[in-house]
Design a protein around this motif. Sequence first.
Motif, PDB file in Angstrom:
ATOM      1  N   ASN A 131       0.794  -1.144   0.368  1.00 58.88           N
ATOM      2  CA  ASN A 131      -0.007   0.074  -0.245  1.00 58.88           C
ATOM      3  C   ASN A 131       0.888   1.332  -0.256  1.00 58.88           C
ATOM      4  O   ASN A 131       0.340   2.458   0.500  1.00 58.88           O
ATOM      5  CB  ASN A 131      -0.906  -0.006   1.079  1.00 58.88           C
ATOM      6  N   GLY A 132       2.021   0.811  -0.511  1.00 55.94           N
ATOM      7  CA  GLY A 132       2.989   2.254  -0.499  1.00 55.94           C
ATOM      8  C   GLY A 132       3.015   3.047   0.686  1.00 55.94           C
ATOM      9  O   GLY A 132       3.351   2.119   1.725  1.00 55.94           O
ATOM     10  N   TYR A 133       2.875   4.339   0.718  1.00 57.78           N
ATOM     11  CA  TYR A 133       3.312   4.959   2.042  1.00 57.78           C
ATOM     12  C   TYR A 133       2.523   4.984   3.065  1.00 57.78           C
ATOM     13  O   TYR A 133       2.151   4.851   4.470  1.00 57.78           O
ATOM     14  CB  TYR A 133       3.244   6.349   1.864  1.00 57.78           C
ATOM     15  N   ASP A 134       1.472   3.955   3.016  1.00 55.95           N
ATOM     16  CA  ASP A 134       0.571   3.639   3.754  1.00 55.95           C
ATOM     17  C   ASP A 134       0.174   2.020   4.332  1.00 55.95           C
ATOM     18  O   ASP A 134      -0.558   1.646   5.177  1.00 55.95           O
ATOM     19  CB  ASP A 134      -1.121   3.245   3.140  1.00 55.95           C
ATOM     20  N   THR A 135       1.586   1.571   3.954  1.00 57.37           N
ATOM     21  CA  THR A 135       1.834   0.427   4.602  1.00 57.37           C
ATOM     22  C   THR A 135       1.607  -0.169   5.734  1.00 57.37           C
ATOM     23  O   THR A 135       3.001   1.658   6.271  1.00 57.37           O
ATOM     24  CB  THR A 135       3.159  -0.384   3.490  1.00 57.37           C
ATOM     25  N   VAL A 136       1.019  -0.540   6.290  1.00 53.51           N
ATOM     26  CA  VAL A 136       1.588  -0.870   8.479  1.00 53.51           C
ATOM     27  C   VAL A 136       2.710  -1.801   7.851  1.00 53.51           C
ATOM     28  O   VAL A 136       3.051  -2.837   7.468  1.00 53.51           O
ATOM     29  CB  VAL A 136       0.270  -1.407   8.715  1.00 53.51           C
ATOM     30  N   ILE A 137       4.066  -1.748   8.806  1.00 51.10           N
ATOM     31  CA  ILE A 137       5.199  -2.353   9.085  1.00 51.10           C
ATOM     32  C   ILE A 137       5.290  -3.561   9.700  1.00 51.10           C
ATOM     33  O   ILE A 137       6.416  -3.891   9.540  1.00 51.10           O
ATOM     34  CB  ILE A 137       6.458  -0.717   8.586  1.00 51.10           C
ATOM     35  N   GLY A 138       4.085  -2.988  10.664  1.00 53.53           N
ATOM     36  CA  GLY A 138       4.597  -4.299  11.329  1.00 53.53           C
ATOM     37  C   GLY A 138       5.243  -4.113  13.314  1.00 53.53           C
ATOM     38  O   GLY A 138       5.936  -2.842  12.403  1.00 53.53           O
TER      39      GLY A 138
END
Length: 612
Positions: A497-504
């Motif tokens: 999700n690009g910049y909206d990816t939740v990185i864990g």
Amino acid sequence: MKSILAFHKYTFSYKAPAILTIFYNLLFVIFNLISMILFIPFLQLIFRPGQITNLPKPIYNGGFTDFFIYCKDLYNYTMQEMVKEDPKYALLFVCISVLVAFFLKNLTRYGAIWYQSQLRMAVVRDVKDKIFSKAMKLPLSFYTEERKGDLMSRMNSDVGEIEIAVVAILELIYREPIAIIITVGSLLYISPQLTLISFILLPVSAFVISRIGKSLKRTAKLQQEQNGIVFSTIEEALGGIKIIKAFNAIPFMTERFRKINLRHQQLVTRTFRKKDLSPPLNEFLGAAVMICLVWFGGVMILNNDADSLTGEEFITFIIVFSQLLRPIQGIATAVGNLNKAEASRDRINEILDTNESIYETENPKKLHGLKNDIRLEGVSFKYKDEWVLKNINFDLKRGKTIALVGESGSGKSTIADLLPRFYDVNEGAIYIDDINIKEYGLEDLHKNIGIVSQESILFNDTVRNNIAFGRDDVSMELIVKAAKIAHADSFIDQLENGYDTVIGERGNKLSGGQKQRLSIARAVLKDPSILILDEATSALDTESERIVQGALDELMKDRTSLIIAHRMSTIINADEILVLSKGQIIERGKHRDLIALGGTYANLCGLQGIFN
Ligand SMILES: Nc1ncnc2c1ncn2[C@@H]1O[C@H](COP(=O)(O)OP(=O)(O)OP(=O)(O)O)[C@@H](O)[C@H]1O
């Protein structure tokens, strides 16, 4: 008493739910009693069916107590009229009344629990918020590994005890005493003589039960201590098994363990015996009190003293009397819970009262970017007793780079921690633009310093929020720009999700190099004039290091940097290199000069294949 006041304050920090809990508890106590008392006409109908009384229709004259008497008389009058018509109707009416009373009793009990849950969780949230916000302000010196665990345990189990105490206060002060007063009032109303007799018997049995309780507590404590001894003996023996075997000490150790284990067994047995004595003894004492009451009550009835006690009243007395034990036990439990919570409150207050120790001056000076230099003058520092830094002096000019190298534990990270005032120096001073850093506001100082450390500190949030990190006033454009400078833009674009990816959690969905580039993007966005790079590339493989180093070079452009590195290749171009050993600067100069010197630095470089 002190703890009651303290917990009372906690409980009433939310007045509305606290008062509503008390209100519903009060209704619960009343309906509980009514549901018992309503059995009297039921018993009358069963034992004396068809017996007609001639009560006049009651009239209400106003007044609070009169109201209850009026209700009772009206109920009895209605019953009497029904019995005249058909006793079965009356029986049905009694059954339905009892059912309604039970329904209301349980409805109000649930109402009390409803508000009680809201109250206890709100108090817990508040205490946790307070501890967390305090924890954020505590100096780094507070946090050793063991204290981190301790703080977590205080936030969990100790706050849990507070939660129990918040409820205990409501029960101890507002529910159980009222329940006791109302129950005793009803007992007195039914039969003053029997109430008096029961009041002579109750304290005797309470005394016996409390003696056993105390003795149980003593033995249980001894048993827990012995349990600790058993465990430490096992640990000690297993840890030293080699030596035990080598010294042929197996029989000695086995015998030692046997004795400790035997003592443990004896104490556990004793604890169980005392614990298991409680239920039969309670039951026997309860039965003895009941039998005494049955005896006295029975004699009163057999004497045909109908004025003082009827059969139905007697049975109701016994039923109501049995309700007296619950609030008495409730008070005992609440007192126990408060005692336990008192220790937890102390432990929580210990944290909340800890000095924040890094203080700001009353009128802090502003720092708008570094103008001239950062200077350390005669800086010495110790965490506890041992000096970790001794007489450190250096001058880092604006736009230049100083690198710190040296063996592990020589004090490099400590120097880096002194600059943002994570710790304060013990001797000497640090100046930024000729002003002691203690004279700047802490927030202002931190605004001017960017840190990239070996371990990227990322949070379980989106890429965008990790870069903006606490700032909600930055545009997407600036975030993307920062990511580009940090060589992070390309890999972010490829994320789901690009910049909206939740990185864990801790950014565990990303590789080490990617995480580091996000940390660099964050520092780029912050745009500090001073940079601290603490082994920023140490944890990376060669390829990632190359990309991250590129990003770091971008970040360092036009900034003043303090670099700590183990890989010498990354600091060759520094304006000055300081070689530390045991908290002191032993060599200093440019790469070329230090290589020529042939000392510690040259050795360190040699070990990494750098010879010129
Ligand atoms: N929080 C602390 N409390 C007590 N002593 C500490 C603490 N942090 C570091 N030390 C001690 O201070 C000394 C200097 O540590 P420091 O981390 O500054 O060394 P370093 O040169 O950065 O080491 P490394 O290269 O391994 O990171 C060491 O002896 C270390 O054990």
